[in-house]
Scaffold this motif. Structure first.
Motif, mmCIF file in Angstrom:
data_model
loop_
_atom_site.group_PDB
_atom_site.id
_atom_site.type_symbol
_atom_site.label_atom_id
_atom_site.label_comp_id
_atom_site.label_asym_id
_atom_site.label_seq_id
_atom_site.Cartn_x
_atom_site.Cartn_y
_atom_site.Cartn_z
ATOM 1 N N ALA A 191 6.522 9.805 1.715
ATOM 2 C CA ALA A 191 5.481 8.804 1.483
ATOM 3 C C ALA A 191 5.768 7.611 2.375
ATOM 4 O O ALA A 191 6.933 7.285 2.637
ATOM 5 N N THR A 192 4.711 6.968 2.829
ATOM 6 C CA THR A 192 4.843 5.780 3.644
ATOM 7 C C THR A 192 4.244 4.608 2.885
ATOM 8 O O THR A 192 3.117 4.693 2.402
ATOM 9 N N LEU A 193 5.005 3.535 2.767
ATOM 10 C CA LEU A 193 4.535 2.325 2.110
ATOM 11 C C LEU A 193 4.352 1.243 3.164
ATOM 12 O O LEU A 193 5.172 1.123 4.084
ATOM 13 N N HIS A 194 3.287 0.474 3.005
ATOM 14 C CA HIS A 194 3.004 -0.631 3.915
ATOM 15 C C HIS A 194 3.062 -1.924 3.112
ATOM 16 O O HIS A 194 2.376 -2.066 2.105
ATOM 17 N N VAL A 195 3.897 -2.849 3.547
ATOM 18 C CA VAL A 195 4.128 -4.112 2.853
ATOM 19 C C VAL A 195 3.512 -5.217 3.713
ATOM 20 O O VAL A 195 3.843 -5.336 4.893
ATOM 21 N N TRP A 196 2.634 -6.005 3.108
ATOM 22 C CA TRP A 196 1.899 -7.034 3.845
ATOM 23 C C TRP A 196 2.103 -8.409 3.230
ATOM 24 O O TRP A 196 2.012 -8.566 2.011
ATOM 25 N N PHE A 197 2.327 -9.393 4.082
ATOM 26 C CA PHE A 197 2.397 -10.795 3.667
ATOM 27 C C PHE A 197 1.646 -11.635 4.690
ATOM 28 O O PHE A 197 1.656 -11.317 5.888
ATOM 29 N N ALA A 198 1.008 -12.698 4.223
ATOM 30 C CA ALA A 198 0.404 -13.681 5.130
ATOM 31 C C ALA A 198 1.499 -14.696 5.434
ATOM 32 O O ALA A 198 1.791 -15.569 4.620
ATOM 33 N N GLU A 199 2.134 -14.530 6.561
ATOM 34 C CA GLU A 199 3.230 -15.416 6.966
ATOM 35 C C GLU A 199 3.400 -15.324 8.476
ATOM 36 O O GLU A 199 3.096 -14.296 9.070
ATOM 37 N N ALA A 211 14.587 5.650 0.239
ATOM 38 C CA ALA A 211 13.989 5.164 1.479
ATOM 39 C C ALA A 211 14.836 5.693 2.624
ATOM 40 O O ALA A 211 16.059 5.611 2.591
ATOM 41 N N THR A 212 14.179 6.260 3.604
ATOM 42 C CA THR A 212 14.904 6.810 4.747
ATOM 43 C C THR A 212 14.764 5.940 5.990
ATOM 44 O O THR A 212 15.520 6.107 6.940
ATOM 45 N N GLN A 213 13.791 5.021 5.956
ATOM 46 C CA GLN A 213 13.595 4.160 7.119
ATOM 47 C C GLN A 213 12.797 2.934 6.707
ATOM 48 O O GLN A 213 11.894 3.018 5.883
ATOM 49 N N VAL A 269 7.878 1.279 5.034
ATOM 50 C CA VAL A 269 8.998 1.932 4.360
ATOM 51 C C VAL A 269 8.664 3.410 4.242
ATOM 52 O O VAL A 269 7.625 3.776 3.694
ATOM 53 N N THR A 270 9.544 4.254 4.764
ATOM 54 C CA THR A 270 9.378 5.698 4.633
ATOM 55 C C THR A 270 10.300 6.181 3.534
ATOM 56 O O THR A 270 11.483 5.829 3.497
ATOM 57 N N VAL A 271 9.750 6.978 2.626
ATOM 58 C CA VAL A 271 10.475 7.489 1.467
ATOM 59 C C VAL A 271 10.453 9.006 1.511
ATOM 60 O O VAL A 271 9.418 9.605 1.829
ATOM 61 N N ALA A 272 11.575 9.627 1.205
ATOM 62 C CA ALA A 272 11.649 11.091 1.112
ATOM 63 C C ALA A 272 12.133 11.478 -0.271
ATOM 64 O O ALA A 272 13.042 10.835 -0.810
ATOM 65 N N PHE A 290 0.853 -1.182 0.000
ATOM 66 C CA PHE A 290 0.000 0.000 0.000
ATOM 67 C C PHE A 290 0.890 1.234 0.000
ATOM 68 O O PHE A 290 1.772 1.369 0.842
ATOM 69 N N VAL A 291 0.660 2.110 -0.957
ATOM 70 C CA VAL A 291 1.323 3.409 -0.965
ATOM 71 C C VAL A 291 0.408 4.308 -0.147
ATOM 72 O O VAL A 291 -0.679 4.673 -0.588
ATOM 73 N N GLY A 292 0.831 4.590 1.067
ATOM 74 C CA GLY A 292 -0.072 5.181 2.040
ATOM 75 C C GLY A 292 0.124 6.658 2.271
ATOM 76 O O GLY A 292 0.162 7.457 1.344
ATOM 77 N N GLU A 293 0.313 6.976 3.508
ATOM 78 C CA GLU A 293 0.307 8.358 3.959
ATOM 79 C C GLU A 293 1.375 9.195 3.263
ATOM 80 O O GLU A 293 2.388 8.681 2.815
#
Length: 140
Positions: free
Chosen positions: A64-72, A111-113, A129-132, A47-50
């Motif tokens: 930008a904040t990205l959210h990476v999701w896996f069913a694991e 990516a900064t974090q 993942v935080t991106v600047a 998800f490309v989020g906030e």
């Protein structure tokens, strides 16, 4: 229409760069890279989020904040997916040239974090993942 906040333009460019990454697409389907809220109904997903923009007189830094999701049950797949995300989102104007996006020029992006969060129920992994990006407005 003049675009005065670069966050939506950057969000579109981030998605385009992610789906152009063969390494990431080997792990996540292109239609699972989207703008959405909450825990995804489809897995895996990015998800490309906030977003946030800090304006200065001549340029701006857009986050930008990205959210990476896996069913694991662990974090392995999530961490494996974050590496190609970090690589796909690196822009260095001095080394590679600028990136033109709607209404703006990206001079630097990275990516900064990265953070990895365990699901309290143990079913999902969640990477953040935080991106600047340093951007300048373009005229016409």
């Amino acid at each position: 229409m003049t675009i005065s906040d670069p966050s939506l333009s950057l969000q579109k460019a981030i998605r385009a760069r992610l789906i152009a990454s063969p390494e990431l697409m080997a792990l996540v389907q292109a239609d699972h890279v989207m703008d959405a809220n909450g825990r995804p109904e489809v897995m895996p997903a990015v998800f490309v989020g906030e977003g946030q923009t800090v304006f200065r007189r001549w340029d701006a830094t857009t986050y930008a904040t990205l959210h990476v999701w896996f069913a694991e049950p662990g974090l392995v797949q999530c961490k494996e997916a974050v590496s190609p995300i970090v690589a796909a989102l690196r822009i260095d104007a001095q080394a590679d040239g600028v990136l033109l996006i709607d209404g703006f020029t990206v001079h630097d992006m990275q990516a900064t974090q990265t953070r990895y969060v365990r699901d309290p129920h143990g079913s999902y992994s969640h990477g953040v993942v935080t991106v600047a990006a340093i951007v300048k407005a373009r005229t016409a």
